[in-house]
Design a protein around this motif. Structure first.
Motif: not given
Length: 423
Positions: A285-291
């Motif tokens: 998931f290249p654009t995953e952003d946990k924020t």
């Protein structure tokens, strides 16, 4: 091909260009609502099974559609095609929930192709037992038996919907199924009903629904427009997805198109996406952003799927999804109201350079799909700021017109962009 603010007079195929959960059900619900004038006569489910979770919110009612088509709240019948994996016990439960929402006799709105495979509690137990043995290397299964249903049918004479009318045939098939999975299920914590109880339940199911033959699609098409409702997302497709984190189902519209070709017809394809991407479970998931913090009332942690992940829009993946569909005729962009969505990826950086597109390899070449998965595990997305109105960005990046959008979860939050432009 789209005229006067409408989608022409063609049948429609609705597919998710990402990893699922982008709003296919809400799109189909809107198309089927009589006040919108699309005169849909039936919804055809052409892939997947009980693992689908298509959330529809309309006029104070909410339902998560699994096997019924998402036009049911508007009284539109559903045809479960031969490519569906039918789970009768769950189907009965879904019918009860729909009845509680005011749908009179939901099962009367259902046609089921007798050739469709049955997903049984035996498949479900085997699915969960197999995933348990994988531990941290799980593929991202829903734990509902879909993969085992498809896997078993590749090698053996599997139970089908029509067998529910033939108790002796069904009993023999269920016994062979239980024997096959015995070594896998017996050491596990998972159990299922007795063969006798299953046969009794399936006989009751056969008497309560309309089991139809191959002619059903042509009969439905003669009544008017059909909407083909896909399940899951193209990036999870069994042959085009990011192997091995995929489903045992053809998600892209090849089978819907083939079914229509058999009756001498065709359809326009609508590709659905959010203004951001999501993924339920394992895989790149290249654009995953946990924020990112976006409320997801209908998508939560699943015991077998894992966490519900959020990321920025990604035109590299979405363009690949469009290519995997063989092209699309229009876009549906949902979640325009999502807070904090400001960025999107248009390319990736790698050790060897820049990647702006993913190669569409030969169909059914899983080695190619695995190489693409391996690549996506290593890339760094190049993020750019989305414009305040992202509709034009999606149209430019994916080279398709946005025909419908949504700025909220309710049917009333849909925006008919073609009609707006025509005005």
């Amino acid at each position: 091909m789209f005229a006067k603010g409408k989608l022409g007079n063609r049948h429609l195929i609705v597919v998710d260009l990402g990893f699922g959960d982008a709003g296919k059900g809400a799109t189909v619900d809107w198309l089927c609502a009589p006040e919108n004038g699309y005169d849909v006569r039936a919804v055809v489910r052409f892939n997947g099974g009980v693992q689908a979770a298509h959330n529809v919110v309309a006029a104070g009612r909410h339902h998560t559609f699994a096997q019924f088509g998402s036009g049911t709240l508007s009284g539109v019948p559903t045809l479960l095609s031969r490519h569906m994996l039918v789970e009768p016990i769950a189907l009965a439960g879904e019918a009860r929930r729909l009845a509680a929402l005011g749908i009179p006799d939901p099962l009367a709105l259902l046609w089921i192709d007798g050739r469709a495979l049955l997903t049984t509690p035996i498949h479900r137990a085997a699915n969960r037992a197999r995933e348990d043995t994988r531990g941290a290397s799980r593929h991202g299964s829903c734990g509902l038996g879909i993969g085992e249903t498809a896997r078993y049918a590749l090698e053996f004479d599997a139970p089908r919907v029509v067998d529910c009318r033939r108790p002796a045939v069904l009993r023999a098939k269920l016994r062979r199924l239980a024997e096959h999975y015995g070594p896998l299920v017996a050491p596990s914590a998972h159990r299922y009903d007795s063969i006798d109880d299953l046969v009794a339940m399936y006989r009751e199911f056969a008497s309560a629904v309309r089991i139809v033959g191959p002619e059903a699609l042509a009969v439905a098409a003669r009544r008017g427009r059909l909407v083909f409702e896909g399940a899951q997302g193209v990036l999870l497709d069994e042959w085009r997805g990011l192997h091995p984190h995929t489903t045992w189902s053809t998600v892209e519209p090849r089978r819907a198109r083939a079914m229509l070709a058999e009756i001498g017809s065709d359809a326009a394809v609508l590709g659905v996406t959010r203004t951001y991407l999501t993924r339920h479970g394992a895989g790149p998931f290249p654009t995953e952003d946990k924020t990112l913090s976006i409320r997801e009332p209908h998508n939560t942690f699943g015991r077998y799927q894992g966490e519900f992940r959020l990321g920025h829009a990604d035109s590299v993946l979405l363009r690949y999804g469009v290519a995997a569909c063989g092209g699309i005729d229009g876009l549906v962009v949902n979640h325009l109201d999502a807070p904090g969505i400001r960025y999107a990826a248009t390319e990736y950086r790698t050790e060897s350079g820049t990647v702006r597109s993913l190669e569409l390899g030969p169909w059914q070449d899983l080695a190619h799909q695995r190489r693409m998965t391996d690549l996506l595990e290593t890339v760094d997305p190049v993020l750019t700021e989305l414009p305040a109105d992202p509709i034009g960005w999606f149209e430019r990046e994916l080279d398709a017109p946005v025909v419908l959008a949504a700025a909220g979860p309710d049917r009333a939050d849909r925006i008919n962009l073609l009609a707006a432009r025509a005005a």
